[in-house]
Design a protein around this motif. Structure first.
Motif, PDB file in Angstrom:
ATOM      1  N   UNK A 228       0.838  -1.205   0.000  1.00  0.00           N
ATOM      2  CA  UNK A 228       0.000   0.000   0.000  1.00  0.00           C
ATOM      3  C   UNK A 228       0.871   1.251   0.000  1.00  0.00           C
ATOM      4  N   UNK A 229       1.950   1.225   0.766  1.00  0.00           N
ATOM      5  CA  UNK A 229       2.885   2.350   0.797  1.00  0.00           C
ATOM      6  C   UNK A 229       3.515   2.558  -0.574  1.00  0.00           C
ATOM      7  N   UNK A 230       3.881   1.467  -1.209  1.00  0.00           N
ATOM      8  CA  UNK A 230       4.472   1.564  -2.557  1.00  0.00           C
ATOM      9  C   UNK A 230       3.489   2.202  -3.536  1.00  0.00           C
TER      10      UNK A 230
ATOM     11  N   UNK B 116       3.507   5.908  -3.058  1.00  0.00           N
ATOM     12  CA  UNK B 116       4.727   6.535  -3.575  1.00  0.00           C
ATOM     13  C   UNK B 116       4.682   6.623  -5.094  1.00  0.00           C
ATOM     14  N   UNK B 117       4.324   5.533  -5.747  1.00  0.00           N
ATOM     15  CA  UNK B 117       4.367   5.497  -7.204  1.00  0.00           C
ATOM     16  C   UNK B 117       3.285   6.361  -7.839  1.00  0.00           C
ATOM     17  N   UNK B 118       2.236   6.678  -7.089  1.00  0.00           N
ATOM     18  CA  UNK B 118       1.155   7.510  -7.634  1.00  0.00           C
ATOM     19  C   UNK B 118       1.483   8.993  -7.567  1.00  0.00           C
ATOM     20  N   UNK B 119       2.561   9.357  -6.871  1.00  0.00           N
ATOM     21  CA  UNK B 119       2.890  10.772  -6.665  1.00  0.00           C
ATOM     22  C   UNK B 119       3.951  11.219  -7.654  1.00  0.00           C
ATOM     23  N   UNK B 120       3.607  12.100  -8.615  1.00  0.00           N
ATOM     24  CA  UNK B 120       4.580  12.568  -9.591  1.00  0.00           C
ATOM     25  C   UNK B 120       5.371  13.776  -9.108  1.00  0.00           C
ATOM     26  N   UNK B 121       5.160  14.182  -7.837  1.00  0.00           N
ATOM     27  CA  UNK B 121       5.803  15.400  -7.338  1.00  0.00           C
ATOM     28  C   UNK B 121       7.297  15.207  -7.192  1.00  0.00           C
TER      29      UNK B 121
END
Length: 240
Positions: free
Chosen positions: A217-219, A222-227
């Motif tokens: 879930x943490x991964x 992280x991967x969904x955030x393009x910031x």
């Protein structure tokens, strides 16, 4: 979680090995914590002045950090804080899932140990941080939670591999990135509670599954955030 060291920069001149170790540790922590964001140029001269050292221990520290994957030394260009590619982050999270799942299972087998009490205190502090919207405090508690799991596993080799992996991930930056997602702090806290409940029940199999679910879930967060500060583009995409 280790904080950025605030030790004195006036190490004795007759202890170069101590100076090298100090510069390496402090610079590593500064990168991991996000004090030097991805892409930041690292000047030997400026770092030597900041750490009260000569260029030699700084140069050696940068070479070691290149081996660890935290910096990139480009010939005739300079040295920069490295941003891992998305593929690298996925692969490192796969290893993280296995290590932390194993850690939770081993801790559950140990029964009532000090780390279990510390985890309960961590959950209580995390509840307060999430309720007050203190993301920085909760990010610190996330580090503490995961480190306590691995400490409690009572396996020195597992703990050493885990901490090296956390350095390679520059995990603090990724935690902050993941916690930006609406609702993620509360969901993360709920996942932590489940892991601790399974450990307290001495359910090794359940603790491992709960921890692995949490890491996945943490991964995803992280991967969904393009910031900036999140994972970089895939290596293949960089070559196109």
């Amino acid at each position: 979680m280790q904080e950025i060291s605030d030790r004195s920069t006036s190490a004795p001149a007759d202890r170069p090995s101590g100076t090298r170790a100090r510069v390496l540790e402090d610079l590593r922590n500064a990168i991991i914590s996000g004090a030097h964001p991805p892409g930041t140029p690292l000047s030997e001269g400026a770092l030597a002045e900041a750490y009260g050292a000569s260029r030699t221990p700084v140069r050696e520290a940068l070479k070691q950090l290149q081996v660890e994957g935290l910096v990139e030394i480009r010939a005739r260009v300079g040295t920069f804080v490295r941003q891992p590619s998305r593929r690298e982050v996925v692969e490192l999270f796969q290893i993280k899932e296995m290590l932390e799942g194993l850690g939770a299972r081993l801790l559950a087998r140990r029964g009532s140990v000090p780390e279990l009490d510390l985890l309960r205190h961590n959950i209580a502090a995390s509840e307060a941080a999430v309720a007050s919207g203190d993301a920085d405090r909760y990010a610190h508690l996330v580090h503490e939670f995961h480190d306590l799991i691995l400490q409690g596993a009572d396996n020195t080799r597992l703990l050493a591999h885990y901490r090296q992996l956390m350095n390679q991930l520059a995990y603090h930056r990724l935690v902050i990135s993941s916690l930006r997602r609406p609702g993620r702090p509360g969901a993360s806290l709920g996942e932590h509670r489940t892991v601790v409940e399974r450990i307290a029940e001495k359910d090794g199999f359940g603790a491992e599954l709960a921890m692995r679910d949490h890491v996945r879930a943490s991964e995803r967060g992280v991967m969904a955030d393009p910031a900036p500060g999140g994972p970089g583009e895939d290596d293949e995409r960089k070559d196109t």
